[in-house]
Design an enzyme around this catalytic site. Structure first.
Site, PDB file in Angstrom:
ATOM      1  N   ASP A   1      -3.013  40.008 -30.717  1.00  0.00           N
ATOM      2  CA  ASP A   1      -2.236  38.554 -30.858  1.00  0.00           C
ATOM      3  C   ASP A   1      -1.898  38.283 -29.435  1.00  0.00           C
ATOM      4  O   ASP A   1      -1.114  38.729 -28.690  1.00  0.00           O
ATOM      5  CB  ASP A   1      -1.137  38.936 -31.768  1.00  0.00           C
ATOM      6  CG  ASP A   1      -0.289  37.303 -32.111  1.00  0.00           C
ATOM      7  OD1 ASP A   1      -0.390  36.597 -31.432  1.00  0.00           O
ATOM      8  OD2 ASP A   1       0.509  37.538 -32.891  1.00  0.00           O
ATOM      9  N   ILE A   2      -2.404  37.196 -28.902  1.00  0.00           N
ATOM     10  CA  ILE A   2      -2.205  36.483 -27.460  1.00  0.00           C
ATOM     11  C   ILE A   2      -0.957  36.204 -27.397  1.00  0.00           C
ATOM     12  O   ILE A   2      -0.377  36.185 -26.239  1.00  0.00           O
ATOM     13  CB  ILE A   2      -3.282  35.238 -27.310  1.00  0.00           C
ATOM     14  CG1 ILE A   2      -3.139  35.196 -25.679  1.00  0.00           C
ATOM     15  CG2 ILE A   2      -2.813  34.078 -28.110  1.00  0.00           C
ATOM     16  CD1 ILE A   2      -4.475  34.024 -25.452  1.00  0.00           C
TER      17      ILE A   2
ATOM     18  N   ASN B   1      -6.474  20.929 -28.782  1.00  0.00           N
ATOM     19  CA  ASN B   1      -7.114  20.031 -29.075  1.00  0.00           C
ATOM     20  C   ASN B   1      -6.951  18.933 -28.034  1.00  0.00           C
ATOM     21  O   ASN B   1      -5.767  18.866 -27.293  1.00  0.00           O
ATOM     22  CB  ASN B   1      -7.068  19.404 -30.701  1.00  0.00           C
ATOM     23  CG  ASN B   1      -5.519  19.029 -30.919  1.00  0.00           C
ATOM     24  OD1 ASN B   1      -4.880  18.336 -30.296  1.00  0.00           O
ATOM     25  ND2 ASN B   1      -5.172  20.068 -31.813  1.00  0.00           N
TER      26      ASN B   1
ATOM     27  N   GLY C   1      -5.386  27.754 -35.674  1.00  0.00           N
ATOM     28  CA  GLY C   1      -5.961  28.671 -34.902  1.00  0.00           C
ATOM     29  C   GLY C   1      -4.987  29.207 -33.960  1.00  0.00           C
ATOM     30  O   GLY C   1      -3.834  29.294 -34.064  1.00  0.00           O
ATOM     31  N   VAL C   2      -5.851  29.353 -32.590  1.00  0.00           N
ATOM     32  CA  VAL C   2      -4.982  29.663 -31.504  1.00  0.00           C
ATOM     33  C   VAL C   2      -3.803  28.729 -30.975  1.00  0.00           C
ATOM     34  O   VAL C   2      -2.591  29.074 -30.825  1.00  0.00           O
ATOM     35  CB  VAL C   2      -6.058  30.245 -30.270  1.00  0.00           C
ATOM     36  CG1 VAL C   2      -4.922  30.648 -29.239  1.00  0.00           C
ATOM     37  CG2 VAL C   2      -6.748  31.377 -30.634  1.00  0.00           C
ATOM     38  N   ASP C   3      -4.333  27.718 -31.048  1.00  0.00           N
ATOM     39  CA  ASP C   3      -3.396  26.809 -30.840  1.00  0.00           C
ATOM     40  C   ASP C   3      -2.123  26.675 -31.651  1.00  0.00           C
ATOM     41  O   ASP C   3      -1.010  26.581 -31.265  1.00  0.00           O
ATOM     42  CB  ASP C   3      -4.114  25.192 -31.024  1.00  0.00           C
ATOM     43  CG  ASP C   3      -3.184  24.087 -30.439  1.00  0.00           C
ATOM     44  OD1 ASP C   3      -2.238  24.134 -29.655  1.00  0.00           O
ATOM     45  OD2 ASP C   3      -3.715  22.913 -30.681  1.00  0.00           O
TER      46      ASP C   3
ATOM     47  N   SER D   1     -13.423  27.866 -28.052  1.00  0.00           N
ATOM     48  CA  SER D   1     -14.450  27.050 -28.740  1.00  0.00           C
ATOM     49  C   SER D   1     -15.123  27.953 -29.717  1.00  0.00           C
ATOM     50  O   SER D   1     -15.907  27.732 -30.391  1.00  0.00           O
ATOM     51  CB  SER D   1     -15.375  26.280 -27.786  1.00  0.00           C
ATOM     52  OG  SER D   1     -14.717  25.328 -27.071  1.00  0.00           O
TER      53      SER D   1
ATOM     54  N   TYR E   1     -14.370  25.519 -33.683  1.00  0.00           N
ATOM     55  CA  TYR E   1     -15.418  24.522 -32.779  1.00  0.00           C
ATOM     56  C   TYR E   1     -16.810  25.014 -32.883  1.00  0.00           C
ATOM     57  O   TYR E   1     -17.714  24.405 -32.394  1.00  0.00           O
ATOM     58  CB  TYR E   1     -14.904  24.430 -31.516  1.00  0.00           C
ATOM     59  CG  TYR E   1     -13.709  23.564 -31.126  1.00  0.00           C
ATOM     60  CD1 TYR E   1     -13.172  22.710 -32.436  1.00  0.00           C
ATOM     61  CD2 TYR E   1     -13.201  22.944 -30.291  1.00  0.00           C
ATOM     62  CE1 TYR E   1     -11.899  21.921 -32.326  1.00  0.00           C
ATOM     63  CE2 TYR E   1     -12.278  22.028 -29.944  1.00  0.00           C
ATOM     64  CZ  TYR E   1     -11.553  21.628 -31.208  1.00  0.00           C
ATOM     65  OH  TYR E   1     -10.534  20.543 -30.931  1.00  0.00           O
TER      66      TYR E   1
END
Length: 165
Positions: free
Chosen positions: A10-11, A24, A32-34, A118, A122
């Site tokens: 987990d970042i 985005n 997602g990650v964002d 991406s 994406y």
């Protein structure tokens, strides 16, 4: 050139100077990650995005905000190309990594963590997403000492390790 390490996890939990957010173009949070970065970092990240990027950010570019409640001091937001929507210029993907490292350099960050940009919703082909990440980070002429690429699952972790060898 930064040393590259590969981890699965987990970042948002990594104790690094900066984490890279696969954002985005609106810069207002997402999935997602964002979404994970915004949830873990709290409202300070979104507040900083609104203040610093009122018109969003262009595909391939990068900019920074506070890390909010994250262990990381900064979040470096970059907008990857949406392969599934027809944005297939590989240079835009490479630019995400290059610009993120340039921003990290400007901030004086010594350690940085990247997701595979991406490669999720994406739809960028995974082998090329791995190659773009490892090759671009590995050849960057920056003062950043350590770059960690964070894989979400076992398959991507294995692909990243194979490419790094």
């Amino acid at each position: 050139m930064p040393r590259i390490s590969i981890v699965k996890g987990d970042i948002t939990q990594l104790d690094v100077d900066a984490v890279v957010n696969a954002a985005n173009s609106r810069m207002r949070g997402g999935g997602g990650v964002d979404g994970a970065i915004h949830r873990a970092g709290g409202p300070a990240i979104l507040d900083d995005c609104v203040a610093r990027f009122p018109n969003g950010l262009a595909t391939g570019d990068a900019g920074w905000t506070t890390g909010g409640n994250l262990p990381a001091r900064w979040v470096i937001h970059t907008v990857g190309p949406n392969y599934a929507a027809g944005q297939r210029d590989r240079e835009l993907l490479v630019s995400c990594y290059r610009r993120s490292l340039e921003v990290a350099d400007e901030l004086g960050a010594q350690t940085i963590a990247f997701p595979l940009i991406s490669a999720g919703v994406y739809g960028w082909p995974s082998e090329d997403a791995v190659a773009a990440a490892v090759d671009t980070i590995g050849s960057a002429d920056v003062a950043v000492e350590e770059a960690t690429i964070v894989a979400f699952g076992d398959e991507m972790h294995a692909r990243l390790l194979n490419r790094l060898r």
